[in-house]
Design a protein around this motif. Structure first.
Motif, PDB file in Angstrom:
ATOM      1  N   UNK A  87      20.863  84.565  51.137  1.00 23.36           N
ATOM      2  CA  UNK A  87      21.852  84.193  52.151  1.00 23.36           C
ATOM      3  C   UNK A  87      22.173  82.728  51.910  1.00 23.36           C
ATOM      4  N   UNK A  88      23.436  82.441  51.629  1.00 25.10           N
ATOM      5  CA  UNK A  88      23.834  81.065  51.312  1.00 25.10           C
ATOM      6  C   UNK A  88      24.676  80.509  52.442  1.00 25.10           C
ATOM      7  N   UNK A  89      24.261  79.334  52.908  1.00 26.05           N
ATOM      8  CA  UNK A  89      24.951  78.643  54.004  1.00 26.05           C
ATOM      9  C   UNK A  89      25.106  77.181  53.619  1.00 26.05           C
ATOM     10  N   UNK A  90      26.324  76.672  53.654  1.00 32.42           N
ATOM     11  CA  UNK A  90      26.578  75.265  53.344  1.00 32.42           C
ATOM     12  C   UNK A  90      26.123  74.874  51.953  1.00 32.42           C
ATOM     13  N   UNK A  91      26.164  75.801  51.015  1.00 31.45           N
ATOM     14  CA  UNK A  91      25.751  75.516  49.651  1.00 31.45           C
ATOM     15  C   UNK A  91      24.266  75.655  49.405  1.00 31.45           C
ATOM     16  N   UNK A  92      23.477  75.870  50.450  1.00 29.21           N
ATOM     17  CA  UNK A  92      22.025  76.019  50.318  1.00 29.21           C
ATOM     18  C   UNK A  92      21.601  77.441  50.651  1.00 29.21           C
ATOM     19  N   UNK A  93      20.517  77.892  50.037  1.00 28.54           N
ATOM     20  CA  UNK A  93      19.963  79.202  50.355  1.00 28.54           C
ATOM     21  C   UNK A  93      19.170  79.067  51.644  1.00 28.54           C
ATOM     22  N   UNK A  94      19.475  79.939  52.618  1.00 30.80           N
ATOM     23  CA  UNK A  94      18.822  79.883  53.926  1.00 30.80           C
ATOM     24  C   UNK A  94      17.932  81.078  54.188  1.00 30.80           C
ATOM     25  N   UNK A  95      17.879  82.023  53.276  1.00 30.78           N
ATOM     26  CA  UNK A  95      17.066  83.211  53.464  1.00 30.78           C
ATOM     27  C   UNK A  95      17.526  84.301  52.528  1.00 30.78           C
ATOM     28  N   UNK A  96      17.174  85.561  52.876  1.00 27.79           N
ATOM     29  CA  UNK A  96      17.538  86.685  52.026  1.00 27.79           C
ATOM     30  C   UNK A  96      17.634  87.960  52.848  1.00 27.79           C
ATOM     31  N   UNK A  97      18.425  88.894  52.331  1.00 30.56           N
ATOM     32  CA  UNK A  97      18.483  90.251  52.863  1.00 30.56           C
ATOM     33  C   UNK A  97      17.854  91.136  51.796  1.00 30.56           C
ATOM     34  N   UNK A 102      27.191  92.295  51.033  1.00 31.56           N
ATOM     35  CA  UNK A 102      28.062  91.970  52.170  1.00 31.56           C
ATOM     36  C   UNK A 102      27.240  91.430  53.335  1.00 31.56           C
ATOM     37  N   UNK A 103      26.083  92.026  53.592  1.00 29.28           N
ATOM     38  CA  UNK A 103      25.219  91.555  54.680  1.00 29.28           C
ATOM     39  C   UNK A 103      24.812  90.100  54.461  1.00 29.28           C
ATOM     40  N   UNK A 104      24.398  89.758  53.247  1.00 31.07           N
ATOM     41  CA  UNK A 104      23.990  88.380  52.945  1.00 31.07           C
ATOM     42  C   UNK A 104      25.167  87.421  53.105  1.00 31.07           C
ATOM     43  N   UNK A 105      26.330  87.815  52.622  1.00 30.12           N
ATOM     44  CA  UNK A 105      27.517  86.957  52.746  1.00 30.12           C
ATOM     45  C   UNK A 105      27.916  86.781  54.205  1.00 30.12           C
ATOM     46  N   UNK A 106      27.884  87.866  54.959  1.00 29.45           N
ATOM     47  CA  UNK A 106      28.272  87.823  56.364  1.00 29.45           C
ATOM     48  C   UNK A 106      27.323  86.934  57.174  1.00 29.45           C
ATOM     49  N   UNK A 107      26.019  87.074  56.959  1.00 28.08           N
ATOM     50  CA  UNK A 107      25.053  86.245  57.682  1.00 28.08           C
ATOM     51  C   UNK A 107      25.236  84.768  57.322  1.00 28.08           C
ATOM     52  N   UNK A 108      25.527  84.483  56.062  1.00 23.46           N
ATOM     53  CA  UNK A 108      25.804  83.098  55.665  1.00 23.46           C
ATOM     54  C   UNK A 108      27.011  82.537  56.371  1.00 23.46           C
ATOM     55  N   UNK A 109      28.050  83.349  56.519  1.00 20.69           N
ATOM     56  CA  UNK A 109      29.274  82.925  57.226  1.00 20.69           C
ATOM     57  C   UNK A 109      29.007  82.685  58.715  1.00 20.69           C
ATOM     58  N   UNK A 110      28.107  83.466  59.325  1.00 21.66           N
ATOM     59  CA  UNK A 110      27.812  83.345  60.748  1.00 21.66           C
ATOM     60  C   UNK A 110      27.149  82.011  61.097  1.00 21.66           C
ATOM     61  N   UNK A 111      26.543  81.373  60.107  1.00 17.19           N
ATOM     62  CA  UNK A 111      25.868  80.096  60.370  1.00 17.19           C
ATOM     63  C   UNK A 111      26.811  78.912  60.309  1.00 17.19           C
ATOM     64  N   UNK A 112      28.050  79.143  59.864  1.00 17.67           N
ATOM     65  CA  UNK A 112      29.011  78.028  59.749  1.00 17.67           C
ATOM     66  C   UNK A 112      29.486  77.572  61.103  1.00 17.67           C
TER      67      UNK A 112
END
Length: 178
Positions: free
Chosen positions: A137-147, A168-178
């Motif tokens: 799971x990528x958020x703000x250019x950093x890895x924040x976790x995994x699915x 899609x789940x990993x991308x979606x969760x990353x987007x939710x943190x923005x």
């Protein structure tokens, strides 16, 4: 709170060094974000910050939907621990640490997909079931976790649809943190 017996002084810039033993046991690396809490008794508490941990309820709901649609056990982690699970006993894996191999996979921004030539991976410390698919799971250019989707006794290899669902789940969760 547990006393360590270690005493450090604050330098003239207001900095304090967290001892290597504590950083190692809590997997705190250079650049890791820490939250700072205080209480009325004058205690200062440092806690590793987990942006995806803030979404644990939402991540839990997403894991349930993904499990229902993929029919395979799903685990969502931050960089250190399992924060959401579906299809596996929550008591068995929730809050467990991620394995060294999953930690390395996240650090290197890699994905893992079980194939005929690539075996499933150990993703959670002290847990026997292995992950078939893992996406960071990528958020703000950093890895924040995994699915991760885990082995299911009914399937041998993940389908293209399963792989896409996890991506899609990993991308979606990353987007939710923005």
């Amino acid at each position: 709170m547990k006393a360590t017996g270690i005493v450090r002084r604050i330098d003239d810039l207001g900095r304090i060094v967290i001892p290597k033993e504590i950083r190692r046991s809590f997997r705190i690396k250079e650049g890791d974000p820490l939250e700072i809490y205080t209480d009325s008794e004058g205690e200062v508490i440092f806690k590793k910050y987990s942006p995806i941990g803030e979404l644990s309820n939402f991540a839990g709901q997403y894991a349930e939907v993904l499990h229902k649609d993929a029919g395979m056990p799903v685990v969502i982690t931050d960089n250190d621990h399992v924060i959401a699970v579906s299809g596996i006993s929550k008591r068995e894996v929730l809050e467990r640490r991620v394995s060294k191999s999953l930690e390395e996979l996240m650090e290197n921004r890699q994905i893992h997909i079980k194939t005929d030539k690539v075996p499933s991976m150990n993703a959670i410390e002290g847990f026997d079931r292995r992950a078939q698919i893992v996406y960071p799971i990528i958020y703000g250019g950093d890895v924040s976790g995994a699915v991760a989707v885990f082995d299911d006794e009914n399937r041998t290899l993940p389908s293209e649809a399963d792989i896409k669902l996890v991506q899609v789940a990993a991308s979606f969760l990353g987007k939710q943190m923005e």
